[in-house]
Design a protein around this motif. Sequence first.
Motif, PDB file in Angstrom:
ATOM      1  N   ASP B 140       0.831  -1.210   0.000  1.00  0.00           N
ATOM      2  CA  ASP B 140       0.000   0.000   0.000  1.00  0.00           C
ATOM      3  C   ASP B 140       0.862   1.255   0.000  1.00  0.00           C
ATOM      4  O   ASP B 140       1.910   1.308   0.633  1.00  0.00           O
ATOM      5  CB  ASP B 140      -0.894   0.020   1.235  1.00  0.00           C
ATOM      6  N   ALA B 141       0.358   2.265  -0.682  1.00  0.00           N
ATOM      7  CA  ALA B 141       1.105   3.512  -0.781  1.00  0.00           C
ATOM      8  C   ALA B 141       1.236   4.181   0.581  1.00  0.00           C
ATOM      9  O   ALA B 141       0.284   4.218   1.370  1.00  0.00           O
ATOM     10  CB  ALA B 141       0.434   4.456  -1.763  1.00  0.00           C
ATOM     11  N   ALA B 142       2.407   4.747   0.834  1.00  0.00           N
ATOM     12  CA  ALA B 142       2.617   5.585   2.017  1.00  0.00           C
ATOM     13  C   ALA B 142       2.012   6.965   1.791  1.00  0.00           C
ATOM     14  O   ALA B 142       1.610   7.642   2.736  1.00  0.00           O
ATOM     15  CB  ALA B 142       4.104   5.715   2.315  1.00  0.00           C
ATOM     16  N   ALA B 143       1.965   7.361   0.543  1.00  0.00           N
ATOM     17  CA  ALA B 143       1.386   8.664   0.215  1.00  0.00           C
ATOM     18  C   ALA B 143       0.959   8.665  -1.240  1.00  0.00           C
ATOM     19  O   ALA B 143       1.517   7.943  -2.068  1.00  0.00           O
ATOM     20  CB  ALA B 143       2.399   9.786   0.443  1.00  0.00           C
ATOM     21  N   GLU B 144      -0.054   9.478  -1.524  1.00  0.00           N
ATOM     22  CA  GLU B 144      -0.511   9.628  -2.902  1.00  0.00           C
ATOM     23  C   GLU B 144      -0.774  11.112  -3.124  1.00  0.00           C
ATOM     24  O   GLU B 144      -1.228  11.810  -2.216  1.00  0.00           O
ATOM     25  CB  GLU B 144      -1.784   8.826  -3.126  1.00  0.00           C
ATOM     26  N   GLY B 145      -0.475  11.564  -4.325  1.00  0.00           N
ATOM     27  CA  GLY B 145      -0.672  12.973  -4.588  1.00  0.00           C
ATOM     28  C   GLY B 145      -0.907  13.239  -6.049  1.00  0.00           C
ATOM     29  O   GLY B 145      -0.853  12.326  -6.878  1.00  0.00           O
ATOM     30  N   TRP B 146      -1.189  14.463  -6.340  1.00  0.00           N
ATOM     31  CA  TRP B 146      -1.310  14.862  -7.734  1.00  0.00           C
ATOM     32  C   TRP B 146      -0.790  16.285  -7.908  1.00  0.00           C
ATOM     33  O   TRP B 146      -0.756  17.074  -6.975  1.00  0.00           O
ATOM     34  CB  TRP B 146      -2.738  14.721  -8.268  1.00  0.00           C
ATOM     35  N   VAL B 147      -0.384  16.551  -9.121  1.00  0.00           N
ATOM     36  CA  VAL B 147       0.216  17.834  -9.486  1.00  0.00           C
ATOM     37  C   VAL B 147      -0.331  18.200 -10.854  1.00  0.00           C
ATOM     38  O   VAL B 147      -0.398  17.347 -11.742  1.00  0.00           O
ATOM     39  CB  VAL B 147       1.753  17.710  -9.572  1.00  0.00           C
ATOM     40  N   VAL B 148      -0.729  19.452 -11.038  1.00  0.00           N
ATOM     41  CA  VAL B 148      -1.198  19.913 -12.348  1.00  0.00           C
ATOM     42  C   VAL B 148      -0.205  20.910 -12.929  1.00  0.00           C
ATOM     43  O   VAL B 148       0.141  21.901 -12.287  1.00  0.00           O
ATOM     44  CB  VAL B 148      -2.593  20.566 -12.263  1.00  0.00           C
ATOM     45  N   HIS B 149       0.254  20.589 -14.110  1.00  0.00           N
ATOM     46  CA  HIS B 149       1.108  21.485 -14.885  1.00  0.00           C
ATOM     47  C   HIS B 149       0.274  22.188 -15.936  1.00  0.00           C
ATOM     48  O   HIS B 149      -0.547  21.552 -16.598  1.00  0.00           O
ATOM     49  CB  HIS B 149       2.162  20.680 -15.663  1.00  0.00           C
TER      50      HIS B 149
END
Lengths: 181, 181, 181, 181
Positions: B140-149
């Motif tokens: 399982d992921a320790a963290a998940e994120g997203w970024v918009v360029h």
Amino acid sequence: MHLMTDPATPATDPATPATDPATPATDPATPATDASAPRRDHYPHRVVVPTRWLDNDVYGHVNNVVYYAYFDAIINRYLITEGGLDIATGPIIGLVVESHCRFRRPLTFPEDIDAGLRIGKLGRTSVRYELALFSQGEPDAAAEGWVVHVFVDRQTRRPAPLPDPIRAALTRLVALAPPQP
Amino acid sequence: MHLMTDPATPATDPATPATDPATPATDPATPATDASAPRRDHYPHRVVVPTRWLDNDVYGHVNNVVYYAYFDAIINRYLITEGGLDIATGPIIGLVVESHCRFRRPLTFPEDIDAGLRIGKLGRTSVRYELALFSQGEPDAAAEGWVVHVFVDRQTRRPAPLPDPIRAALTRLVALAPPQP
Amino acid sequence: MHLMTDPATPATDPATPATDPATPATDPATPATDASAPRRDHYPHRVVVPTRWLDNDVYGHVNNVVYYAYFDAIINRYLITEGGLDIATGPIIGLVVESHCRFRRPLTFPEDIDAGLRIGKLGRTSVRYELALFSQGEPDAAAEGWVVHVFVDRQTRRPAPLPDPIRAALTRLVALAPPQP
Amino acid sequence: MHLMTDPATPATDPATPATDPATPATDPATPATDASAPRRDHYPHRVVVPTRWLDNDVYGHVNNVVYYAYFDAIINRYLITEGGLDIATGPIIGLVVESHCRFRRPLTFPEDIDAGLRIGKLGRTSVRYELALFSQGEPDAAAEGWVVHVFVDRQTRRPAPLPDPIRAALTRLVALAPPQP
């Protein structure tokens, strides 16, 4: 999740229903007054944050990552100086479980940044901090973000109620009115 | 926006309707398998990210800010090596307009982190990157994120269509199926 | 270079003859007044540097690396605001070719640091900056360091004479008397 | 300390007698083979360090400050994995009391850096680490530096003898021959 042909097509990602993450709310090239941008008076606690040389990245402006470092510094300084948080040995510490930032206009070393902090929600063991960063002389925020702390026992790392002095300090910053939509 | 007596009370902040930001989705003290945590096979591009001493903060784990530095490094390295982005002199550059991260479990120097990248949305001038970070050996992921360029012209900083080689490289990472709810 | 049985044995490394690098000049556990520590009046330009949360490392004090980030910020801010350095498009830029720091006492977020800057040597194309950092209320420096810039043409990266406005600004900070030995 | 009209004039600063700090040993614009630059075989412990986006500064190369972050990461990772240093709860910790770096050629994200570590001096309570950084495929170091640790008791912060496992690990890296003058 599928290939979108246009960024204006609504997102279907359940994590971000209200904002279309591939449709920036503001055109980065249009720094005109933006009715949706936060203003200083939305934030009861305000401080000045000097930038550092290394905050700028190769594109010549403060890197997006560094905004979160500003947030961390502002939040923890307030917890320490106003709420008595003891980061070295205190029994309760605040861990970040979620954070977010929207970047509207560039910030650039060597400018000094005006920053604002308010509390969006104050729970039993968690807090939502809301912050904005402003270039001096600009009414609209260059960036706005939020950070959620869960307070935990330093040893067990299990959620723990906010200590009273911290709760009192944060209560003073709870936003009384919702920000403009 | 008002003082909440319990973090489970629904948020009313229009910026984050679907997630209750003061109610962390995962209890940071309960690192059991979490059905909602992303897994490696959700991410077609995977790399290893070594941690650095200064990534850890005074609480002994990688600071939340540094996760975004990992994201930036992973995204830009991919754009450069797979999409031909020229960060020094190329006519088009990618600017971050929004980012987000959920922190589920700690990461700690000196561990090496498994990271995954996929494209959540690919617009004409903008891209939503979705990333997850895993401790080695953990499903399982320790963290998940997203970024918009938003891609912009380097000089005018006005939005510009993604160059073809970058679009081709990113298209290979578009998620074909939605992540589990 | 060989194994020393005692750190007080003189070093033979030609790079550092005057200081025995494995014999710290000050006992880090003995923060009494140190006659060799610089004082504020050795530095004609003085500024306040707020610390940030992430400046502290896992041992609870500002990490040694961050001192150099302070130096960079102080130097470049002075060059920009007093000397007219244009870091975005100016024809001449300053590149660091050598730096050094001695760490005498800890500094700790959230303290504000008093910093001092003087010019140790002002050459035709290069400058030696000397800096010291002080905890507020402490007469002796917590750390002292130096940084050497070579000014170069932005495009060719070949050494170039210091522009006159920068030379004038730096001349004002040239130390008139040697620091105490 | 006085105004120098030429950087080649010998320094009189007692802190740096052997090197003229305002006379860079290498012309940053002349990246030809340099007989004085360290080579990989001077360093018995070698690792690869990936760069990160934010390592580059506005001038387009890895910022000088970041080299020290590489040093810290390399040193502490070695102490932890080879010497059993417990940075979270161990009784003895290593504090940096002095550091230095000479920058010969630029390093640039997204390159991977070859790094080398050797021990210059191993005292009873202190250690001098010597490091060099190389671009892949380049025989001469892009930078060379040193860092001095004093090992101290975590609580009292008074100097303490190096723990045996750490001493054993570091002894393996002691340079047997002096570097070329």
